[in-house]
Design a protein around this motif. Sequence first.
Motif, mmCIF file in Angstrom:
data_model
loop_
_atom_site.group_PDB
_atom_site.id
_atom_site.type_symbol
_atom_site.label_atom_id
_atom_site.label_comp_id
_atom_site.label_asym_id
_atom_site.label_seq_id
_atom_site.Cartn_x
_atom_site.Cartn_y
_atom_site.Cartn_z
ATOM 1 N N THR A 231 8.318 8.764 -8.548
ATOM 2 C CA THR A 231 8.902 9.659 -9.548
ATOM 3 C C THR A 231 7.803 10.353 -10.360
ATOM 4 O OG1 THR A 231 10.715 8.091 -9.720
ATOM 5 C CG2 THR A 231 10.575 9.761 -11.441
ATOM 6 N N ALA A 232 6.840 9.565 -10.833
ATOM 7 C CA ALA A 232 5.777 10.124 -11.672
ATOM 8 C C ALA A 232 4.929 11.128 -10.890
ATOM 9 C CB ALA A 232 4.902 9.000 -12.213
ATOM 10 N N CYS A 233 4.682 10.816 -9.640
ATOM 11 C CA CYS A 233 3.831 11.673 -8.814
ATOM 12 C C CYS A 233 4.515 13.021 -8.566
ATOM 13 C CB CYS A 233 3.547 10.957 -7.505
ATOM 14 S SG CYS A 233 1.940 11.307 -6.844
ATOM 15 N N LYS A 234 5.797 12.951 -8.233
ATOM 16 C CA LYS A 234 6.539 14.195 -7.976
ATOM 17 C C LYS A 234 6.602 15.044 -9.242
ATOM 18 C CE LYS A 234 9.089 12.615 -4.007
ATOM 19 N NZ LYS A 234 10.250 11.911 -3.526
ATOM 20 N N LYS A 235 6.808 14.375 -10.371
ATOM 21 C CA LYS A 235 6.913 15.092 -11.641
ATOM 22 C C LYS A 235 5.587 15.795 -11.967
ATOM 23 C CE LYS A 235 8.157 14.238 -16.413
ATOM 24 N NZ LYS A 235 7.934 13.191 -17.402
ATOM 25 N N GLU A 236 4.506 15.069 -11.826
ATOM 26 C CA GLU A 236 3.193 15.647 -12.163
ATOM 27 C C GLU A 236 2.816 16.783 -11.204
ATOM 28 O OE1 GLU A 236 1.760 15.050 -14.854
ATOM 29 O OE2 GLU A 236 -0.219 15.974 -14.566
ATOM 30 N N PHE A 237 3.118 16.599 -9.923
ATOM 31 C CA PHE A 237 2.827 17.664 -8.950
ATOM 32 C C PHE A 237 3.637 18.913 -9.279
ATOM 33 C CE2 PHE A 237 0.412 16.355 -4.959
ATOM 34 C CZ PHE A 237 -0.239 15.305 -5.582
ATOM 35 N N VAL B 61 0.871 -1.173 0.000
ATOM 36 C CA VAL B 61 0.000 0.000 0.000
ATOM 37 C C VAL B 61 0.909 1.224 0.000
ATOM 38 C CG1 VAL B 61 -1.804 1.291 1.175
ATOM 39 C CG2 VAL B 61 -1.790 -1.215 1.306
ATOM 40 N N ALA B 62 0.807 2.018 -1.053
ATOM 41 C CA ALA B 62 1.586 3.254 -1.129
ATOM 42 C C ALA B 62 0.732 4.400 -0.607
ATOM 43 C CB ALA B 62 1.986 3.536 -2.572
ATOM 44 N N PRO C 149 4.905 16.138 -3.128
ATOM 45 C CA PRO C 149 4.246 15.148 -2.257
ATOM 46 C C PRO C 149 5.277 14.224 -1.601
ATOM 47 C CG PRO C 149 4.153 14.409 -4.534
ATOM 48 C CD PRO C 149 4.830 15.765 -4.554
ATOM 49 N N ASN C 150 4.845 13.576 -0.547
ATOM 50 C CA ASN C 150 5.697 12.629 0.164
ATOM 51 C C ASN C 150 5.126 11.234 -0.092
ATOM 52 O OD1 ASN C 150 7.548 11.576 1.911
ATOM 53 N ND2 ASN C 150 6.474 12.203 3.774
ATOM 54 N N ILE C 151 5.910 10.356 -0.713
ATOM 55 C CA ILE C 151 5.379 9.042 -1.094
ATOM 56 C C ILE C 151 6.138 7.929 -0.383
ATOM 57 C CG2 ILE C 151 5.051 7.442 -3.046
ATOM 58 C CD1 ILE C 151 4.963 10.664 -4.320
ATOM 59 N N PHE C 152 5.405 7.068 0.278
ATOM 60 C CA PHE C 152 6.050 5.972 1.013
ATOM 61 C C PHE C 152 5.080 4.801 1.132
ATOM 62 C CE2 PHE C 152 4.199 9.134 3.844
ATOM 63 C CZ PHE C 152 3.418 8.400 4.711
ATOM 64 N N THR D 288 -5.132 14.143 -8.584
ATOM 65 C CA THR D 288 -3.920 13.941 -9.383
ATOM 66 C C THR D 288 -3.152 12.711 -8.907
ATOM 67 O OG1 THR D 288 -3.745 16.308 -9.797
ATOM 68 C CG2 THR D 288 -1.737 15.014 -10.115
ATOM 69 N N ALA D 289 -3.014 12.572 -7.589
ATOM 70 C CA ALA D 289 -2.287 11.430 -7.033
ATOM 71 C C ALA D 289 -2.926 10.117 -7.488
ATOM 72 C CB ALA D 289 -2.258 11.513 -5.510
ATOM 73 N N VAL D 290 -4.262 10.063 -7.433
ATOM 74 C CA VAL D 290 -4.977 8.842 -7.838
ATOM 75 C C VAL D 290 -4.763 8.580 -9.333
ATOM 76 C CG1 VAL D 290 -7.288 7.847 -8.144
ATOM 77 C CG2 VAL D 290 -6.674 8.967 -5.979
#
Length: 377
Positions: free
Chosen positions: A348-354, A203-204, A362-365, A310-312
């Motif tokens: 990577t994709a999330c940070k780029k899009e944000f 689960v991310a 965003p912080n992704i873990f 966006t994250a989703v």
Amino acid sequence: MLEEAKAGFRKAYGYEPTGVWSAPGRANLIGEHTDYNNGFVFPFGIDRRTYVAIAIRQDKVARVASTISEEVFQWEISDAKPTALDWALYPLGVAWAMREAATTGFDAFFVSDVPVGAGLSSSAAIECSVGFALNELWSAGLSRQQIALLGQKAENEVVGAPTGIMDQTASMLAEADAAVLIDCKTLETELVPLGLSNKGLVVAVMDTRVSHRHSDGGYRSRREACEKGASVMNVSSLRELSESDLVAAEKLLNDVTFRRCRHVITENTRVLAAVEALKSGNMERLGELLLASHASMRDDFEISIPELDTAVEVAMSVGAIGSRMTGGGFGGAAIAIIEQSKLEALATACKKEFAAKGYTEPNIFAVKPSQGARKDS
Ligand code: ADP
Ligand code: MG
């Protein structure tokens, strides 16, 4: 963190703590804004926890300190509620809710790696860590469920946040590799194994770092709409309605109230369907349900924000099985169920899009379904 809690205690109070207890934050797999409508929720405890080093005192004074602030807050345990003590209202509110069992005062020091205001319930983690500790130190003999209820009482009556019972129940009853199905009407719970790691899944969490701090008004108005809907439909809570009542509801309710109620009614169905999907190992179905839940929160309940949407979208574009915002909304985090091997691509994709959209990074873990409140030392 255990050692950090002890060291913080020594520094704040100048003596050794009796012990260290901890409780986890939680991520809600599915079932949002259903808890205060007597419905179903399906959260799990995460591997981020709040630790409390604590010792009892000879008087009735309660002192609390945290890595979050320099100040030590103090209140004498009594029938009069603690007031105007900032974050200290969470733990002192729990002591107030447990005051009948209070045989002594205490000193407590908190350390946490649950992000605050991210929709992962740092509030339940702090409440349940101290509630669980005091239950043992005072030999109060409360069950985990009772401690959860007293944590909620503290948050409702002392902090003044009109939250349901999900967060504290998850933090108290969680187990490793499982999620807790909670029937918020009967308070019956069922642990459902998740078996994610066997399938190579994680689960991310995609924390937008938009704080839901100022969301009280939005939360309240959603609650009011649900109460109004139930009252017009002549039932004690929306739990008593099913999808077959939606046709009648649409005629009787105004558009906004109807959509708020539709979210809750359909969400209850989705929670039970998600439990079934997991039990039969149908991850694809689980994914569809998470996405349907997100759409319902975005369009009907209107508690999402562009960052969460966006994250989703990004999660799905890199191959997640399913994704949805989690927690009360208006900020906080989204979750995605995704293959472990795709986690980095997601980040990577999330940070780029944000960045492209001008949002805060965003912080992704990944989070691991983990054990509920426990004594650590
Ligand atoms: P969430 O539960 O989603 O993280 P809340 O607004 O419900 O957000 O609770 C966050 C509040 O809980 C913080 O603003 C703070 O007052 C309190 N809190 C949580 N964790 C801690 C901690 N480790 N130390 C001090 N206060 C904390
Ligand atoms: Mg909270």
